[in-house]
Design an enzyme around this catalytic site. Structure first.
Site, PDB file in Angstrom:
ATOM      1  N   PHE A  11       0.742  -1.136  -0.099  1.00 34.61           N
ATOM      2  CA  PHE A  11       0.077   0.065  -0.004  1.00 34.61           C
ATOM      3  C   PHE A  11       0.756   1.216  -0.063  1.00 34.61           C
ATOM      4  CE2 PHE A  11      -1.767   2.667   3.242  1.00 34.61           C
ATOM      5  CZ  PHE A  11      -2.499   3.835   2.575  1.00 34.61           C
ATOM      6  N   ASP A  31       9.318  -6.988  -4.542  1.00 32.99           N
ATOM      7  CA  ASP A  31       7.816  -7.545  -3.557  1.00 32.99           C
ATOM      8  C   ASP A  31       7.609  -9.015  -4.075  1.00 32.99           C
ATOM      9  OD1 ASP A  31       5.407  -5.519  -2.635  1.00 32.99           O
ATOM     10  OD2 ASP A  31       5.228  -7.599  -2.540  1.00 32.99           O
ATOM     11  N   ASN A  32       7.421  -9.643  -2.776  1.00 30.30           N
ATOM     12  CA  ASN A  32       6.991 -11.157  -2.967  1.00 30.30           C
ATOM     13  C   ASN A  32       5.444 -11.445  -3.314  1.00 30.30           C
ATOM     14  OD1 ASN A  32       5.798 -10.840  -0.533  1.00 30.30           O
ATOM     15  ND2 ASN A  32       7.175 -12.158   0.808  1.00 30.30           N
ATOM     16  N   GLY A  36       1.310  -7.479  -0.765  1.00 32.36           N
ATOM     17  CA  GLY A  36       1.268  -6.483  -1.796  1.00 32.36           C
ATOM     18  C   GLY A  36       0.598  -7.081  -3.156  1.00 32.36           C
ATOM     19  N   LEU A  76      10.744  -1.178   2.622  1.00 33.88           N
ATOM     20  CA  LEU A  76       9.401  -1.219   3.205  1.00 33.88           C
ATOM     21  C   LEU A  76       8.901  -2.254   3.323  1.00 33.88           C
ATOM     22  CD1 LEU A  76       9.750   2.041   2.262  1.00 33.88           C
ATOM     23  CD2 LEU A  76       7.383   1.805   1.418  1.00 33.88           C
ATOM     24  N   THR A  95      10.784 -12.281   8.817  1.00 37.50           N
ATOM     25  CA  THR A  95      10.586 -11.320   7.546  1.00 37.50           C
ATOM     26  C   THR A  95      11.327  -9.955   8.204  1.00 37.50           C
ATOM     27  OG1 THR A  95       8.954 -12.568   6.570  1.00 37.50           O
ATOM     28  CG2 THR A  95       9.346 -10.286   5.992  1.00 37.50           C
ATOM     29  N   TYR A 149       6.457  -8.611  16.860  1.00 37.24           N
ATOM     30  CA  TYR A 149       6.335  -7.463  15.853  1.00 37.24           C
ATOM     31  C   TYR A 149       7.232  -6.284  16.385  1.00 37.24           C
ATOM     32  CZ  TYR A 149       4.631  -4.214  12.188  1.00 37.24           C
ATOM     33  OH  TYR A 149       4.719  -3.285  11.017  1.00 37.24           O
ATOM     34  N   LYS A 153      10.839  -5.067  15.029  1.00 37.36           N
ATOM     35  CA  LYS A 153      11.163  -3.871  14.385  1.00 37.36           C
ATOM     36  C   LYS A 153      12.165  -3.205  15.016  1.00 37.36           C
ATOM     37  CE  LYS A 153       8.336  -3.052  10.595  1.00 37.36           C
ATOM     38  NZ  LYS A 153       9.149  -2.664   9.436  1.00 37.36           N
TER      39      LYS A 153
END
Ligand code: UDP
Length: 321
Positions: A11, A31-32, A36, A76, A95, A149, A153
């Site tokens: 997005f 992008d995978n 997305g 991103l 990831t 998460y 991060k």
């Protein structure tokens, strides 16, 4: 410039690719397509300045090659939405932590400037609002999956700053607060598109808990302008962590009412518990989440966010109609 955008079909990524191409750059979107979608870059299809590469940030060889070819990297690629974070915790952690490690290692190898997108989740359960970049983080127990998460991060941020410290890698860390705009999907939990879609379809608008929790929503067009400006035109941002968001707060009850009214919807506004919404104990909400954007304003030369939307950006609703 040649620019690599990881997560370029997400997005935010799609809007960033559009902006970068409009500014005359050559853009590669890696992008995978897990969350997305090529629809997010559909406007760039056939444009000689844009190339889509299907692949994962966990593919170190591919990342190395693409970073080598680029002049700057916007990182991103991530796991998106509370729902996925709760349902797929291993993928989430790997990831975010490993993907960012790979991207940063390649940027360090070739000394390419890189922007790492972090998140307001890093502030965790902090209650002193607005959140400023140097505030302590207050993260919850490791048994609550949501905090994986935030922790992953936060580790990305540590690593980015470590590369800056050791090698003066030109790296900017941006903490994104809630971002909304055209093409955002509610499939992974994002509240605005979920409420809008429910209102348009006449289904119940489902507010979690008592709805008194609040968020601040920033239009994606403002967010991507800030990202572009920080990495490509603001060298003093290197080695810094910067909040990007809209400081105006709205409760989920008020959001639901506004969306219902703006869309003249007949939907009912109903409340359900967090336990019902997320099935089990993998979840804990933040009640308030407000950015301080003083640092962003100082960093961005003209003293304000690019065309900053300092009121809730409900014009975004039009985009869903
Ligand atoms: N929320 C809600 N109904 C929904 C989805 C979310 O009431 O269908 C609430 C959620 O509990 C949170 C807020 O909306 O308080 C924002 O949720 P979102 O998942 O969009 O973002 P985040 O929690 O990451 O800020």
């Amino acid at each position: 410039m040649k620019i690599l955008v990881t997560g370029g079909c997400g997005f935010v990524g799609g809007h960033l690719c559009e902006l970068l191409v409009a500014k005359g750059h050559q853009v590669v979107a890696l992008d995978n397509l897990l969350t997305g979608s090529l629809q997010n870059v559909a406007a760039l299809k056939g444009n000689a300045a844009f190339r889509f590469v299907k692949g994962d940030v966990m593919d170190a060889k591919k990342v190395d090659r693409l970073v080598k070819e680029a002049d700057a990297v916007f990182h991103l690629a991530s796991i998106v939405g509370v729902k996925l974070v709760i349902d797929e915790p291993v993928k989430t952690i790997e990831t975010i932590a490993e993907g960012t490690r790979i991207v940063l290692a390649a940027c360090r190898k070739y000394m390419k400037k890189v922007l790492v997108t972090s998140t307001s989740e890093v502030y965790g359960k902090g209650i002193r609002v607005p959140f400023t970049e140097d505030d302590d983080t207050v993260l919850g127990a490791t048994s609550i999956r949501r905090w994986a998460y935030s922790n992953a991060k936060a580790m990305d941020e540590f690593l980015a700053l470590a590369h800056y410290h050791e090698a003066k890698l030109p790296v900017v860390v941006v903490r994104l607060f809630n971002t909304v705009g055209p093409r955002q999907t509610g499939m992974y939990g994002m509240v605005v598109p979920r409420f809008v879609k429910a209102a348009l379809e006449g289904r119940d608008i489902t507010v979690y808990d008592n709805g008194k929790q609040s968020r601040c929503f920033c239009h994606v067009a403002d967010v991507v302008k800030a990202l572009e400006k920080l990495l490509l035109h603001t060298p003093k941002a290197y080695g810094q962590v910067i909040n990007i968001g809209n400081p105006t707060e709205i409760t989920m009850n008020a959001l639901a009412k506004t969306i219902k009214a703006q869309l003249k919807s007949k939907s009912k506004i109903v409340h359900i518990s967090y336990a019902e919404a997320y099935n089990d104990g993998g979840f804990e909400d933040m009640r308030r989440r407000v950015p301080s954007i003083e640092k962003a304003k100082k960093m961005l030369a003209d003293g304000k966010l690019p065309e900053g939307v300092h009121h809730p950006s409900y014009d975004v609703l039009i985009a869903f109609l």
